[in-house]
Design a protein around this motif. Structure first.
Motif, PDB file in Angstrom:
ATOM      1  N   GLU A 282       0.816  -1.219   0.000  1.00  0.00           N
ATOM      2  CA  GLU A 282       0.000   0.000   0.000  1.00  0.00           C
ATOM      3  C   GLU A 282       0.851   1.271   0.000  1.00  0.00           C
ATOM      4  N   MET A 283       2.047   1.190   0.603  1.00  0.00           N
ATOM      5  CA  MET A 283       2.939   2.350   0.668  1.00  0.00           C
ATOM      6  C   MET A 283       4.390   1.876   0.595  1.00  0.00           C
ATOM      7  N   PHE A 284       5.277   2.714   0.096  1.00  0.00           N
ATOM      8  CA  PHE A 284       6.713   2.481   0.267  1.00  0.00           C
ATOM      9  C   PHE A 284       7.444   3.813   0.178  1.00  0.00           C
ATOM     10  N   PHE A 285       8.594   3.862   0.824  1.00  0.00           N
ATOM     11  CA  PHE A 285       9.429   5.062   0.784  1.00  0.00           C
ATOM     12  C   PHE A 285      10.494   4.927  -0.290  1.00  0.00           C
ATOM     13  N   THR A 286      10.755   6.028  -0.972  1.00  0.00           N
ATOM     14  CA  THR A 286      11.919   6.095  -1.836  1.00  0.00           C
ATOM     15  C   THR A 286      12.357   7.547  -1.939  1.00  0.00           C
ATOM     16  N   SER A 287      13.581   7.753  -2.367  1.00  0.00           N
ATOM     17  CA  SER A 287      14.136   9.102  -2.483  1.00  0.00           C
ATOM     18  C   SER A 287      14.465   9.382  -3.937  1.00  0.00           C
ATOM     19  N   TRP A 288      14.431  10.665  -4.274  1.00  0.00           N
ATOM     20  CA  TRP A 288      14.654  11.060  -5.669  1.00  0.00           C
ATOM     21  C   TRP A 288      15.812  12.032  -5.740  1.00  0.00           C
ATOM     22  N   PRO A 289      16.845  11.717  -6.523  1.00  0.00           N
ATOM     23  CA  PRO A 289      17.961  12.651  -6.672  1.00  0.00           C
ATOM     24  C   PRO A 289      17.522  13.896  -7.428  1.00  0.00           C
ATOM     25  N   VAL A 290      18.364  14.903  -7.393  1.00  0.00           N
ATOM     26  CA  VAL A 290      18.065  16.154  -8.085  1.00  0.00           C
ATOM     27  C   VAL A 290      17.778  15.873  -9.560  1.00  0.00           C
ATOM     28  N   SER A 291      16.639  16.364 -10.048  1.00  0.00           N
ATOM     29  CA  SER A 291      16.297  16.263 -11.467  1.00  0.00           C
ATOM     30  C   SER A 291      16.296  17.654 -12.075  1.00  0.00           C
ATOM     31  N   ALA A 292      16.672  17.730 -13.343  1.00  0.00           N
ATOM     32  CA  ALA A 292      16.766  19.027 -14.001  1.00  0.00           C
ATOM     33  C   ALA A 292      15.395  19.661 -14.214  1.00  0.00           C
ATOM     34  N   THR A 293      14.363  18.824 -14.367  1.00  0.00           N
ATOM     35  CA  THR A 293      13.019  19.338 -14.604  1.00  0.00           C
ATOM     36  C   THR A 293      12.015  18.464 -13.853  1.00  0.00           C
ATOM     37  N   PRO A 294      10.839  18.997 -13.526  1.00  0.00           N
ATOM     38  CA  PRO A 294       9.821  18.176 -12.855  1.00  0.00           C
ATOM     39  C   PRO A 294       9.249  17.082 -13.741  1.00  0.00           C
ATOM     40  N   LEU A 295       9.443  17.178 -15.044  1.00  0.00           N
ATOM     41  CA  LEU A 295       8.931  16.149 -15.940  1.00  0.00           C
ATOM     42  C   LEU A 295       9.696  14.834 -15.802  1.00  0.00           C
ATOM     43  N   GLN A 296      10.805  14.864 -15.092  1.00  0.00           N
ATOM     44  CA  GLN A 296      11.599  13.649 -14.946  1.00  0.00           C
ATOM     45  C   GLN A 296      11.220  12.821 -13.720  1.00  0.00           C
ATOM     46  N   TYR A 297      10.192  13.248 -12.989  1.00  0.00           N
ATOM     47  CA  TYR A 297       9.679  12.446 -11.881  1.00  0.00           C
ATOM     48  C   TYR A 297       8.634  11.461 -12.419  1.00  0.00           C
ATOM     49  N   PRO A 298       8.939  10.169 -12.487  1.00  0.00           N
ATOM     50  CA  PRO A 298       7.981   9.219 -13.075  1.00  0.00           C
ATOM     51  C   PRO A 298       6.727   9.013 -12.226  1.00  0.00           C
ATOM     52  N   PHE A 299       6.778   9.382 -10.934  1.00  0.00           N
ATOM     53  CA  PHE A 299       5.605   9.165 -10.080  1.00  0.00           C
ATOM     54  C   PHE A 299       4.491  10.164 -10.363  1.00  0.00           C
ATOM     55  N   LEU A 300       4.738  11.172 -11.204  1.00  0.00           N
ATOM     56  CA  LEU A 300       3.707  12.154 -11.529  1.00  0.00           C
ATOM     57  C   LEU A 300       2.890  11.757 -12.753  1.00  0.00           C
ATOM     58  N   ASP A 301       3.554  11.303 -13.788  1.00  0.00           N
ATOM     59  CA  ASP A 301       2.927  11.090 -15.094  1.00  0.00           C
ATOM     60  C   ASP A 301       2.263   9.720 -15.148  1.00  0.00           C
ATOM     61  N   SER A 302       0.963   9.688 -15.373  1.00  0.00           N
ATOM     62  CA  SER A 302       0.254   8.407 -15.435  1.00  0.00           C
ATOM     63  C   SER A 302       0.741   7.555 -16.602  1.00  0.00           C
ATOM     64  N   ARG A 303       1.288   8.186 -17.628  1.00  0.00           N
ATOM     65  CA  ARG A 303       1.757   7.450 -18.790  1.00  0.00           C
ATOM     66  C   ARG A 303       3.073   6.733 -18.527  1.00  0.00           C
ATOM     67  N   ALA A 304       3.763   7.098 -17.440  1.00  0.00           N
ATOM     68  CA  ALA A 304       5.038   6.460 -17.094  1.00  0.00           C
ATOM     69  C   ALA A 304       4.842   5.077 -16.487  1.00  0.00           C
ATOM     70  N   LYS A 305       3.625   4.803 -15.969  1.00  0.00           N
ATOM     71  CA  LYS A 305       3.295   3.494 -15.378  1.00  0.00           C
ATOM     72  C   LYS A 305       4.225   3.140 -14.217  1.00  0.00           C
ATOM     73  N   PHE A 306       4.680   4.174 -13.480  1.00  0.00           N
ATOM     74  CA  PHE A 306       5.572   3.914 -12.357  1.00  0.00           C
ATOM     75  C   PHE A 306       4.789   3.346 -11.180  1.00  0.00           C
ATOM     76  N   ALA A 307       5.447   2.541 -10.344  1.00  0.00           N
ATOM     77  CA  ALA A 307       4.825   1.954  -9.157  1.00  0.00           C
ATOM     78  C   ALA A 307       4.110   3.033  -8.350  1.00  0.00           C
ATOM     79  N   GLY A 308       2.862   2.770  -8.001  1.00  0.00           N
ATOM     80  CA  GLY A 308       2.001   3.760  -7.374  1.00  0.00           C
ATOM     81  C   GLY A 308       0.871   4.142  -8.293  1.00  0.00           C
ATOM     82  N   TRP A 309       1.149   4.117  -9.603  1.00  0.00           N
ATOM     83  CA  TRP A 309       0.136   4.241 -10.649  1.00  0.00           C
ATOM     84  C   TRP A 309      -0.718   5.499 -10.509  1.00  0.00           C
ATOM     85  N   THR A 310      -0.038   6.641 -10.547  1.00  0.00           N
ATOM     86  CA  THR A 310      -0.751   7.918 -10.589  1.00  0.00           C
ATOM     87  C   THR A 310      -1.649   7.943 -11.819  1.00  0.00           C
TER      88      THR A 310
END
Length: 382
Positions: A282-310
């Protein structure tokens, strides 16, 4: 998109639509645009290339599995005359050999730095910092690392309900979590999904939601979401102490508002596998290194299909608008709107920003960090 070789020293990238984030993405060090010999590309299989040919001041000599990687000064390298700037500009190899030793045990790495066995170590444990500061021959380097997040499963289970996610946020004492994860002095309570140091993007929109802590309101939201004591699993691993310690702290905080929370502790490779299975957490922790743009966070974009499935069309729309903006100022305005939506919909909870610790021997001169260690223009003076 399509690449075209214009001449021996020029390539042109043709894109279908303009993108304000194109250049930052091309410069990204994690997944960068690389120009390689044609035969290297043609011989690549489904798992990628097998021959690595770079263009830097050091050349690869040997990779001894589980022991070290050895690089050597590349005498034929011609350095740029431009001043060194981040990962660009003049790059000189000022040492003959570099050995990257694989030392997975933190206490061994700490002891190796204190004894002088190693000249430099990155990503050191935060609680070891006082030991280093008491050794005159060592210098500690603190640098922005990224953000620490709690990811919600929005495909299966109770946390599909936004009120449930909002209740979790209201129950979390973020300072307590970061203190457990990182220790004082190496984190910052901040709602920004981009760091303060990233002036082109940073905004504190959502600060009032980030700072809110209200256990009674959290209990009310749980009731409205229909919580009936279901077991909620936090998937975690002791392989990263900051993730495990955060999970322990949040488990205790959520239990205080009546949530039945279990820690599911596995090794890191198992976690990476299981987080892609929506019925197993149901939950997990992870950390994200510095990204040049917010578009590089896969947890935001539903099309990225990243774990969590926004799965939020408004977030996807704003991401596309950022990409298509004609200026950085307009892109930042749109990101400000996006961060507001993130804090309202809460696909993840940003716990805060934190720094890394590197330690070097005093005799190491010219060393810098820019999204990681920079070993050119660095020397060792005995």
């Amino acid at each position: 998109s399509k690449w075209e070789a214009k001449d021996e020293y020029t390539v042109i990238l043709h894109v279908e639509t303009p993108s304000i984030v194109l250049l930052p993405v091309l410069a990204e060090v994690g997944q960068f645009a690389a120009i390689m010999p044609k035969e290297v590309i043609e011989s690549a299989g489904t798992s990628g290339i097998t021959e690595y040919i770079g263009t830097g001041p050091f050349k690869f000599v040997e990779w001894k599995q589980n022991q070290y990687v050895h690089l050597k000064k590349f005498d034929d390298y011609k350095a740029s005359s431009q001043p060194a700037d981040g990962l660009a500009g003049k790059k000189e190899a000022l040492v003959d050999d570099i050995y990257f030793h694989f030392v997975t045990d933190n206490s061994t790495r700490v002891a190796g730095m204190i004894s002088g066995e190693y000249d430099l170590s990155v990503m050191m444990p935060w609680d070891a910092a006082p030991q280093f500061k008491n050794v005159p021959s060592l210098e500690t380097i603190q640098a922005p690392l990224g953000i620490h997040t709690l990811i919600f499963n929005k495909q299966n289970g109770f946390l599909k309900n936004v009120k449930a996610r909002q209740a979790v946020n209201l129950a979390i004492d973020k300072k307590e979590v970061l203190t457990a994860a990182v220790t004082d002095g190496y984190f910052r309570l901040d709602p920004g999904y981009m760091l303060k140091e990233q002036g082109l993007w940073y905004t504190d929109t959502g600060k009032e939601i980030y700072e809110a802590k209200d256990t009674e309101k959290a209990k009310q939201l749980l009731k409205e979401a229909g919580y009936n004591g279901e077991e909620l699993r936090i998937l975690t691993s002791r392989d990263y102490s900051q993730h495990y310690n955060s999970a322990v702290a949040v488990q205790q905080q959520l239990q205080k508002i009546g949530m039945n929370v279990k820690l599911d502790v596995v090794d890191w490779s198992t976690l990476l596998d299981r987080r892609n299975k929506p019925d197993q957490w149901e939950m997990f922790f992870t950390s994200w290194p510095v990204s040049a743009t917010p578009l590089q966070y896969p947890f935001l974009d539903s099309r990225a299909k990243f774990a969590g499935w926004t799965n939020n069309p408004e977030i996807d729309k704003l991401l596309d608008q950022i990409k298509a903006q004609s200026s950085q100022d307009k892109a930042k305005e749109t990101f400000n709107e996006l961060q507001k939506v993130i804090w309202e919909d809460m696909p993840v909870v940003n716990i805060g920003a934190y720094d890394s610790i590197s330690v070097k021997a005093e005799k190491v001169k010219g060393y810098q960090e820019f999204l990681g260690p920079v070993l050119w223009n660095t020397t060792v003076k005995e």
